[in-house]
Design a protein around this motif. Structure first.
Motif, short mmCIF file in Angstrom:
data_model
loop_
_atom_site.label_atom_id
_atom_site.label_comp_id
_atom_site.label_asym_id
_atom_site.label_seq_id
_atom_site.Cartn_x
_atom_site.Cartn_y
_atom_site.Cartn_z
N UNK A 608 0.83 -1.21 0.00
CA UNK A 608 0.00 0.00 0.00
C UNK A 608 0.86 1.26 0.00
N UNK A 609 1.95 1.23 0.75
CA UNK A 609 2.81 2.41 0.82
C UNK A 609 3.38 2.78 -0.54
N UNK A 613 2.84 6.56 -1.87
CA UNK A 613 4.01 7.44 -1.96
C UNK A 613 4.71 7.35 -3.31
N UNK A 614 4.06 6.76 -4.28
CA UNK A 614 4.71 6.55 -5.58
C UNK A 614 5.13 7.86 -6.24
N UNK A 627 0.26 9.32 7.14
CA UNK A 627 1.26 8.46 7.76
C UNK A 627 1.27 7.11 7.06
N UNK A 628 2.35 6.36 7.16
CA UNK A 628 2.41 5.04 6.52
C UNK A 628 1.30 4.11 7.02
N UNK A 629 1.02 3.09 6.24
CA UNK A 629 -0.01 2.10 6.59
C UNK A 629 0.58 1.07 7.55
N UNK A 630 0.73 1.48 8.79
CA UNK A 630 1.37 0.61 9.77
C UNK A 630 0.52 -0.62 10.05
N UNK A 631 1.18 -1.75 10.14
CA UNK A 631 0.54 -2.98 10.60
C UNK A 631 0.55 -2.94 12.12
#
Length: 698
Positions: A608-609, A613-614, A627-631
């Protein structure tokens, strides 16, 4: 040029046996009775004994979390937080801890509570002055002696010192006040319970009383926060009133006419969320930390020095820890090196990498004392040979500017640099000692074959047995790609072969020597490794290593590697080494990140990141990105390479900070430098056609 990270210590003159600041032309505390002044001004001024009593009766014994009055950020009510402007001689800290301990003894409910003390100092006292000042207060000797043992050098950073017997954690912010408050805001917005505004008088130290700092106090103030200050200046009272404190004048200590106290009017903050108050630096960062869910039961995968140090940190925070290791015991991989060498990493310019390792080195020295690991440590010193004239010159300049640095590093002849507190350790014995705790369950010969998110927990599968955990920390280096196949954390597997050299007549080593290879003089009880039993022969025996061989999976003895190592050892020692006196040591494999810093922190969904952020390469404002897609509650602590003994203990503290939503033990710019997403973001800032193959094949 002297790096900004090297601080100038306080310029102290001792007048009538008391410290006086020549820099600010002011006293550190009252000549009448500094202890009573500290208690009157800050303990009573913040009404701490009464508030501790109320706080303990309002908090359940199970260390629960409740929502703060604002929303998303959860607040640990079993922690009382004090923020002090100006650590100075440490007198306010000693007084606070002493009072806290007295109330814990008469109020058992406080035994489930901790005191976190955040103290800022731009010009720390030298160790000599700090010790001399502490000697003036023998009532605090038990507390002060523990600080003296681990007192940091004047190097910009954050130094966490835990005093578990008192249930106190001290965070020393050796830096400018504004920078320190920014750091505290990253993890503790609206969470400070009491402020000690104890900078020198506004007329003599105006930088500590700027309006911008008042705004930061507002950002940090928790529900019902209080403050106290010896100052009664009108602009101070008005400035604090403007940010929501109900200010009152109080009789000053001794001959001083007045002082100020204040209680925060929380209604002035109701419209704001904690995120609104975080520093601009954080809001413009791609590394915004996640809010971890409350955890009780944690799994750690990998029982090397990274895994064992993390297990010890978490169990001492009150968590139940299960340690999974695929081999039959601890430290069987890179951590199984027969002699783990430790010393700080220096660079000509004190860059972020060397800043990280300098703070990690401090944490290692502190942890050795805190966990009574001295019996496994051989602090015989480490000599870096042939470092280069530039680095030696720079180190000499740094020491000339700040002599306190010589506690850690000195120069010697032939461009050598010597670290007097360094040496080598028995890593296997240290790992075994770290996990010798009833709340750490070690599962050896246990290969983790599955890791699946199940609701708010993680399911681990071992030998077809499944178990749920609130959080998971992955510390096994070489199998990490199997558990996290979509993560981009590039690292190299590096083969290292060692050797034992006997009957060495010259030179006679009294310290570890390091260059492209190292030589460790072997003495009794050097290591629990049976290959390093004491050799009772003529001359000296050294343990030498290690080769650095990329893309070589050979786990057996290599004659070519052995011959190359013996040649390099001869060059290091400036002597001819007789092959007949050399024995094979062992083969180990190090897992080294491509930038020589470990990966430490939360894991996010890189699939997903990469989509979100591509377009980083277009240069858009970072604040435009989420924010990042934190697990949730999944972390890594890996790729320490050859410096694992130095870096692992600080990294374990970082993991604990993430899991507990606690304050980081080092500046956030260094948290970014070891974040698991750093190489992902670096690649995504490149145009798509210039990215590495990993991205082309996704």
């Amino acid at each position: 040029m002297i790096p900004k990270s090297i601080l100038h210590c306080a310029d102290i003159e001792w007048r009538d046996g008391l410290p006086f600041s020549r820099q600010f032309n002011d006293i550190y505390y009252s000549r009448q009775d500094g202890l009573e002044e500290s208690y009157y001004t800050f303990i009573e001024g913040n009404n701490l004994p009464y508030r501790w009593q109320i706080n303990s009766t309002n908090t359940n014994d199970n260390k629960h979390l409740r929502n703060s009055s604002t929303n998303t950020k959860k607040r640990q009510t079993n922690i009382f937080r004090v923020c002090e402007f100006g650590f100075g001689t440490g007198l306010n800290f000693f007084t606070t801890v002493n009072t806290w301990q007295q109330h814990r003894q008469i109020n058992p409910t406080l035994n489930n509570h901790w005191l976190h003390f955040y103290s800022v100092e731009k010009h720390p006292l030298t160790l000599s002055d700090f010790s001399k000042s502490a000697d003036l207060w023998p009532v605090f000797q038990e507390i002060s002696s523990q600080l003296i043992e681990v007192y940091p050098i004047p190097f910009k950073g954050i130094y966490r010192i835990d005093l578990p017997n008192y249930q106190v954690s001290l965070f020393l912010y050796w830096m400018d006040l504004a920078d320190a408050l920014n750091e505290i805001m990253i993890q503790q917005p609206k969470n400070i319970d009491a402020f000690y505004l104890d900078g020198f008088a506004p007329a003599k130290n105006p930088d500590a009383w700027e309006q911008d700092l008042f705004q930061k106090i507002q950002a940090l103030a928790g529900p019902d926060a209080t403050l106290a200050t010896f100052s009664a200046a009108g602009f101070v009272r008005r400035g604090l009133s403007d940010i929501g404190f109900n200010m009152s004048k109080r009789k000053g200590f001794g001959t001083k006419r007045e002082m100020l106290t204040g209680r925060f009017n929380n209604s002035s903050n109701l419209s704001e969320t904690p995120d609104n108050f975080k520093s601009k630096y954080l809001l413009n960062s791609l590394y915004r930390p996640p809010i971890s869910r409350p955890s009780k039961k944690v799994a750690i995968i990998g029982a090397g020095i990274a895994g064992c140090s993390t297990a010890r940190e978490l169990v001492e925070a009150g968590l139940e820890v299960h340690l999974f290791e695929s081999k039959s015991g601890v430290a069987t991989g890179a951590s199984g090196s027969s002699a783990g060498i430790f010393y700080p990493f220096l660079s000509n310019d004190i860059n972020p990498t060397s800043e990280f390792y300098l703070q990690a080195y401090y944490t290692l020295l502190q942890t050795i004392k805190q966990h009574s690991l001295n019996q496994f440590v051989h602090p015989i010193g480490v000599t870096l040979k042939n470092t280069g004239a530039k680095l030696k010159f720079n180190v000499e300049q740094w020491i000339a500017t700040q002599e306190e640095l010589s506690r850690w590093v000195i120069t010697s002849a032939n461009n050598d640099i010597y670290f007097p507190l360094s040496g080598h350790v028995d890593l296997k014995a240290i790992c075994e000692s770290l996990i010798a705790n009833k709340n750490i369950t070690a599962h050896f010969n246990s290969v983790v074959s599955g890791l699946v998110q199940t609701g708010s927990q993680w399911q681990i599968e071992v030998s077809q047995q499944k178990e749920l955990f609130d959080a998971v920390v992955i510390c096994n280096s070489f199998e990490i790609s199997e558990l996290l196949p979509n993560q981009f954390m590039p690292a190299n597997k590096v083969r290292g072969q060692t050797a034992i050299v006997k009957h060495l007549s010259t030179p006679s080593l009294s310290s570890v020597w390091c260059d492209s290879v190292y030589a460790v003089p072997i003495t009794n009880n050097t290591s629990s490794d049976q290959t390093l039993d004491d050799y009772s022969n003529s001359g000296q025996t050294i343990y030498g290593g290690a080769t650095f061989e990329l893309d070589d999976d050979n786990s057996e003895f290599s004659e070519a590697s052995h011959n190359k190592l013996i040649r390099e050892l001869g060059q290091l020692l400036s002597t001819e080494i007789d092959e007949a006196n050399c024995e094979f040591g062992r083969v180990g494999f190090r897992y080294c990140s491509i930038d020589r810093l470990p990966y430490v922190g939360p894991v996010s969904d890189h699939v997903l990141d990469r989509q979100i952020y591509d377009d980083l390469h277009h240069g858009k404002q970072l604040s435009n990105y989420a924010a990042p897609n934190y697990l949730p509650n999944l972390f890594v602590n890996t790729a320490h390479g050859a410096r694992g003994i130095t870096s692992s203990f600080l990294s374990a503290q970082i993991i604990k900070s993430y899991i507990l939503n606690d304050s980081f033990p080092l500046p956030f710019k260094l948290i970014e430098k070891v974040h698991p997403n750093r190489q992902l973001f670096k690649e995504l800032k490149k145009t798509p056609e210039n990215r590495v193959n990993f991205f082309q094949s996704q």
